[in-house]
Scaffold this motif. Structure first.
Motif: not given
Length: 163
Positions: A44-54
């Motif tokens: 969800a963070v990645a979809a919102d343009g944020g930096r997700a925990d890889e």
């Protein structure tokens, strides 16, 4: 009053109907549940343009998450030759159940995974279930701004001063 046994209070499974058969998806282990919630949050963070925990997303790619969340139902579905779209929809529905609740999972399942079918339609938003609710006046703004039109000031020199 004493606490009742938790297993008697919670329905710890999903029942997913596919092609005339109902598959019982058992509740995941704490480890699978926590990992699923972390993955859903990172996605969800990645979809919102944020930096997700890889690392979390990499772990998801390395493991068979669908098999983990579906538990024993996964092997049954594979043995029965359930088509990939149905297995995938079942797994994502289960992930919604794990990360949210059973009602959200049911909405997702019944929408066929189409987000536009999950949102209430325009007519439902405009006509709430209660007529009283639609006739209740809303409170005015407390922001300090006025929406009331102000009468224009008279033009200078157009009126004579009275003495």
């Amino acid at each position: 009053m004493a606490f009742e046994a938790l297993d008697e209070l919670l329905d710890e499974s999903l029942h997913l109907p596919i092609a005339g058969r109902v598959y019982r998806v058992p509740a995941p282990s704490a480890e699978v549940g926590l990992r699923t919630q972390a993955i859903v949050h990172a996605a969800a963070v990645a979809a919102d343009g944020g930096r997700a925990d890889e690392q979390i997303l990499a772990d998801a790619a390395e493991r068979d998450l669908y098999a983990d969340v579906l538990g024993s139902a996964h092997a049954e579905m594979v043995a029965d030759g359930v088509p990939w779209p149905a297995l995938k929809h079942s797994a994502i529905t289960t992930m919604v159940w794990i990360s949210q609740d059973k009602a959200a999972a049911e909405r997702y399942w019944n929408s066929g995974g189409d987000p536009s079918r999950m949102a209430p339609n325009r007519q439902a938003r405009r006509n709430p279930p209660s007529a009283a609710a639609s006739s209740t006046r809303s409170r005015g703004s407390t922001s300090g701004t006025s929406t009331r039109p102000v009468a224009p000031a008279p033009a200078r020199g157009s009126q004579k001063r009275q003495r």
